[in-house]
Design a protein around this motif. Structure first.
Motif, PDB file in Angstrom:
ATOM      1  N   ALA A 116       0.839  -1.210   0.000  1.00  0.00           N
ATOM      2  CA  ALA A 116       0.000   0.000   0.000  1.00  0.00           C
ATOM      3  C   ALA A 116       0.867   1.251   0.000  1.00  0.00           C
ATOM      4  CB  ALA A 116      -0.935  -0.005   1.208  1.00  0.00           C
ATOM      5  N   ALA A 117       1.996   1.218   0.716  1.00  0.00           N
ATOM      6  CA  ALA A 117       2.854   2.411   0.790  1.00  0.00           C
ATOM      7  C   ALA A 117       3.421   2.768  -0.582  1.00  0.00           C
ATOM      8  CB  ALA A 117       3.988   2.175   1.791  1.00  0.00           C
ATOM      9  N   SER A 118       3.941   1.773  -1.305  1.00  0.00           N
ATOM     10  CA  SER A 118       4.474   2.109  -2.636  1.00  0.00           C
ATOM     11  C   SER A 118       3.336   2.516  -3.569  1.00  0.00           C
ATOM     12  CB  SER A 118       5.279   0.950  -3.220  1.00  0.00           C
ATOM     13  OG  SER A 118       4.456  -0.153  -3.453  1.00  0.00           O
ATOM     14  N   SER A 119       2.186   1.877  -3.389  1.00  0.00           N
ATOM     15  CA  SER A 119       1.026   2.202  -4.211  1.00  0.00           C
ATOM     16  C   SER A 119       0.561   3.648  -3.964  1.00  0.00           C
ATOM     17  CB  SER A 119      -0.080   1.192  -3.883  1.00  0.00           C
ATOM     18  OG  SER A 119      -1.204   1.396  -4.639  1.00  0.00           O
ATOM     19  N   VAL A 120       0.574   4.069  -2.704  1.00  0.00           N
ATOM     20  CA  VAL A 120       0.215   5.461  -2.379  1.00  0.00           C
ATOM     21  C   VAL A 120       1.229   6.405  -3.034  1.00  0.00           C
ATOM     22  CG1 VAL A 120       0.061   7.163  -0.494  1.00  0.00           C
ATOM     23  CG2 VAL A 120      -1.031   4.920  -0.226  1.00  0.00           C
ATOM     24  N   SER A 121       2.515   6.009  -3.006  1.00  0.00           N
ATOM     25  CA  SER A 121       3.537   6.878  -3.620  1.00  0.00           C
ATOM     26  C   SER A 121       3.321   6.974  -5.128  1.00  0.00           C
ATOM     27  CB  SER A 121       4.950   6.393  -3.279  1.00  0.00           C
ATOM     28  OG  SER A 121       5.410   5.368  -4.155  1.00  0.00           O
ATOM     29  N   ILE A 122       2.958   5.867  -5.760  1.00  0.00           N
ATOM     30  CA  ILE A 122       2.705   5.890  -7.212  1.00  0.00           C
ATOM     31  C   ILE A 122       1.493   6.771  -7.507  1.00  0.00           C
ATOM     32  CG2 ILE A 122       2.024   4.476  -9.205  1.00  0.00           C
ATOM     33  CD1 ILE A 122       3.615   2.134  -7.800  1.00  0.00           C
ATOM     34  N   ALA A 123       0.450   6.615  -6.685  1.00  0.00           N
ATOM     35  CA  ALA A 123      -0.770   7.406  -6.900  1.00  0.00           C
ATOM     36  C   ALA A 123      -0.477   8.900  -6.866  1.00  0.00           C
ATOM     37  CB  ALA A 123      -1.810   7.042  -5.835  1.00  0.00           C
ATOM     38  N   ASP A 195       8.695   3.229 -16.473  1.00  0.00           N
ATOM     39  CA  ASP A 195       8.242   4.559 -16.047  1.00  0.00           C
ATOM     40  C   ASP A 195       8.094   4.604 -14.526  1.00  0.00           C
ATOM     41  OD1 ASP A 195       7.815   5.395 -18.798  1.00  0.00           O
ATOM     42  OD2 ASP A 195       6.118   4.011 -18.769  1.00  0.00           O
ATOM     43  N   VAL A 196       7.783   3.458 -13.958  1.00  0.00           N
ATOM     44  CA  VAL A 196       7.687   3.308 -12.499  1.00  0.00           C
ATOM     45  C   VAL A 196       8.492   2.066 -12.131  1.00  0.00           C
ATOM     46  CG1 VAL A 196       6.150   2.759 -10.558  1.00  0.00           C
ATOM     47  CG2 VAL A 196       5.407   4.381 -12.320  1.00  0.00           C
ATOM     48  N   ILE A 197       9.335   2.183 -11.107  1.00  0.00           N
ATOM     49  CA  ILE A 197      10.156   1.044 -10.688  1.00  0.00           C
ATOM     50  C   ILE A 197       9.950   0.815  -9.191  1.00  0.00           C
ATOM     51  CG2 ILE A 197      12.529   0.162 -10.411  1.00  0.00           C
ATOM     52  CD1 ILE A 197      13.295   1.867 -12.872  1.00  0.00           C
ATOM     53  N   THR A 217      10.982   9.169 -14.295  1.00  0.00           N
ATOM     54  CA  THR A 217      10.686   7.894 -13.619  1.00  0.00           C
ATOM     55  C   THR A 217      10.289   8.136 -12.159  1.00  0.00           C
ATOM     56  OG1 THR A 217      12.351   6.810 -14.997  1.00  0.00           O
ATOM     57  CG2 THR A 217      11.663   5.623 -13.020  1.00  0.00           C
ATOM     58  N   HIS A 218       9.379   7.324 -11.686  1.00  0.00           N
ATOM     59  CA  HIS A 218       9.115   7.264 -10.241  1.00  0.00           C
ATOM     60  C   HIS A 218       9.658   5.941  -9.721  1.00  0.00           C
ATOM     61  CE1 HIS A 218       7.397   7.604  -6.308  1.00  0.00           C
ATOM     62  NE2 HIS A 218       6.758   6.456  -6.456  1.00  0.00           N
ATOM     63  N   ILE A 219      10.467   6.013  -8.665  1.00  0.00           N
ATOM     64  CA  ILE A 219      11.060   4.804  -8.087  1.00  0.00           C
ATOM     65  C   ILE A 219      10.581   4.681  -6.643  1.00  0.00           C
ATOM     66  CG2 ILE A 219      13.246   3.621  -7.526  1.00  0.00           C
ATOM     67  CD1 ILE A 219      13.987   6.363  -9.593  1.00  0.00           C
ATOM     68  N   LEU A 292      11.513   9.804  -6.076  1.00  0.00           N
ATOM     69  CA  LEU A 292      11.923   8.564  -5.394  1.00  0.00           C
ATOM     70  C   LEU A 292      11.232   8.511  -4.043  1.00  0.00           C
ATOM     71  CD1 LEU A 292      15.466   7.040  -5.258  1.00  0.00           C
ATOM     72  CD2 LEU A 292      14.152   7.279  -3.140  1.00  0.00           C
ATOM     73  N   PHE A 293      10.537   7.423  -3.800  1.00  0.00           N
ATOM     74  CA  PHE A 293       9.898   7.219  -2.493  1.00  0.00           C
ATOM     75  C   PHE A 293      10.730   6.221  -1.701  1.00  0.00           C
ATOM     76  CE2 PHE A 293       6.842   4.683   0.135  1.00  0.00           C
ATOM     77  CZ  PHE A 293       6.579   5.672   1.074  1.00  0.00           C
ATOM     78  N   ASP A 294      11.204   6.662  -0.551  1.00  0.00           N
ATOM     79  CA  ASP A 294      11.993   5.816   0.344  1.00  0.00           C
ATOM     80  C   ASP A 294      11.019   5.235   1.384  1.00  0.00           C
ATOM     81  OD1 ASP A 294      13.891   4.692   1.985  1.00  0.00           O
ATOM     82  OD2 ASP A 294      14.908   6.568   2.499  1.00  0.00           O
ATOM     83  N   GLY A 295      10.518   4.037   1.107  1.00  0.00           N
ATOM     84  CA  GLY A 295       9.515   3.415   1.979  1.00  0.00           C
ATOM     85  C   GLY A 295      10.198   2.552   3.032  1.00  0.00           C
ATOM     86  N   THR A 296      10.338   3.107   4.217  1.00  0.00           N
ATOM     87  CA  THR A 296      11.110   2.417   5.254  1.00  0.00           C
ATOM     88  C   THR A 296      10.247   1.479   6.093  1.00  0.00           C
ATOM     89  OG1 THR A 296      10.740   4.153   6.889  1.00  0.00           O
ATOM     90  CG2 THR A 296      12.631   4.421   5.418  1.00  0.00           C
ATOM     91  N   GLY A 297       8.931   1.738   6.087  1.00  0.00           N
ATOM     92  CA  GLY A 297       8.010   0.916   6.878  1.00  0.00           C
ATOM     93  C   GLY A 297       7.903   1.404   8.310  1.00  0.00           C
ATOM     94  N   VAL A 298       6.788   2.053   8.630  1.00  0.00           N
ATOM     95  CA  VAL A 298       6.619   2.587   9.991  1.00  0.00           C
ATOM     96  C   VAL A 298       5.557   1.790  10.748  1.00  0.00           C
ATOM     97  CG1 VAL A 298       7.417   4.919   9.442  1.00  0.00           C
ATOM     98  CG2 VAL A 298       4.985   4.372   9.192  1.00  0.00           C
ATOM     99  N   GLY A 299       5.712   1.772  12.075  1.00  0.00           N
ATOM    100  CA  GLY A 299       4.779   1.037  12.923  1.00  0.00           C
ATOM    101  C   GLY A 299       3.342   1.499  12.746  1.00  0.00           C
TER     102      GLY A 299
END
Ligand code: NAD
Length: 324
Positions: A116-123, A195-197, A217-219, A292-299
């Protein structure tokens, strides 16, 4: 006497849809930036047993009234015995009293909230005309990532690379199920086409170099969640606009740790994605900008989806209820 819901993995998978996870994660990223939700310092330790990493992620979302923690970690030998390498359990507490509310299986929820986090970033950040999705990684999380990403843009092809190519057919099968052509390519070709990675590996060195990415590109870098891990060239972060779930984690355990340590970018250059969701940051500013979205994963992501699971299971009379 508090009544506690026990919600096992199969019920989480039955009641929490990718769409519900998207809404929950998008909402909590926004609440973090408004100052209404806060992650507490992460505990993450090498056990010195079974090569495992173990720890706690916790926080409080005052907007969503979710308080709790996820306990668990990464056991790299699990796959050999048919278990997923990530193992976790989420504990939810009543914010008014501190009493335990629910014990929720955390494995499916970890995968779906990370996707969901990467998906939100793509959106919020990818170009609207993105057509080719590049996947770097083909492990357990990759299928969740792929399924969530394809909902955000009209992708017409998936290109993929994995350091262990024998893992790619499983991801190819997911693409086929989604009706998308799938091509295993080398890394340069992946950067040139996509285009998205999404990167979702356990790498400790850059797999994708700066010169391989196209303008625009969005990564979404999703694999780096520990000190020392790295998936992309640190120079890429200097060339991109960097967004993250939480800046403190991004610079300490996320993909940005290396670029910050090398002085290529500074903490103040990194934008919390919640600011884009809230409309206080414009997000992508041109068609050629690399985001670039740095998705680190938060509690707080874990608590948000666990609360969805608890409420849905209770509403549908699913899961066990015990009184303490
Ligand atoms: P997995 O073990 O199922 O798959 C591992 C992936 O990494 C495979 O693609 C494999 O080929 C690759 N890989 C393994 N060793 C490697 C190495 N030394 N160098 C480069 N690549 C290597 O793991 P998974 O469950 O798919 O998780 C993938 C990564 O995502 C892990 O690093 C995990 O810690 C991370 N993760 C991040 C979050 C988050 O919120 N950001 C959440 C869950 C998992």
């Amino acid at each position: 006497m508090p009544e506690i819901s026990i919600i096992p993995e199969d019920i989480c998978a039955a009641v929490v849809t990718p769409e519900a996870a998207f809404m929950a994660v998008e909402g909590v990223f926004a609440a973090m930036v408004r100052g209404e939700a806060r992650n507490f310092p992460v505990v993450r330790e090498a056990l010195g047993h079974a090569d495992a990493l173990y720890g706690f992620k916790s926080g409080f979302d005052k907007a969503g009234m979710a308080l709790g923690l996820k306990s668990g970690g990464f056991w790299p030998g699990n796959m050999a015995s048919g278990l997923t390498n990530h193992q976790s359990t989420i504990f939810l507490f009543d914010p008014d009293t501190g009493q335990l509310q629910a014990l929720v299986g955390g494995n499916y929820l970890t995968a779906i909230r990370t996707a969901a986090a990467s998906s939100v970033s793509i959106a919020h950040l990818a170009r609207k005309d993105a057509k080719v999705l590049g996947m770097v990684g083909a492990g357990h999380q990759s299928a969740f990532q792929l399924r969530a990403a394809v909902k955000q843009r009209a992708f017409d092809k998936v290109v993929a690379w994995n350091p262990h190519p024998e893992m790619l057919p499983k991801l190819a099968a997911v693409a086929a199920e989604l009706g998308l052509p799938f091509e295993a390519v080398d890394r340069e070709a992946l950067g040139a086409q996509a285009d998205v990675i999404i990167t979702i590996t356990s790498a400790f060195e850059p797999l994708m170099m700066k010169g391989w990415f196209k303008p625009g590109t969005h990564i979404a870098c999703m694999g780096t969640d520990t000190k020392g891990k790295q998936e992309v060239d640190a120079h890429l972060l200097a060339a991109a606009t960097v967004f993250t779930d939480e800046v403190a984690q991004s610079i300490s355990i996320g993909e940005a740790q290396h670029a910050v340590a090398a002085g290529l970018i500074h903490e103040g250059d990194i934008v919390p994605l919640g600011a884009v969701i809230n409309g206080t940051h414009p997000g992508r500013s041109s068609v050629d900008e690399i985001t670039l979205f740095d998705g680190t994963g938060v509690g707080l992501q874990d608590l948000a989806v666990a609360q969805v699971a608890m409420r849905a299971a209770q509403a549908q009379g699913m899961g066990a209820r015990v009184t303490l």
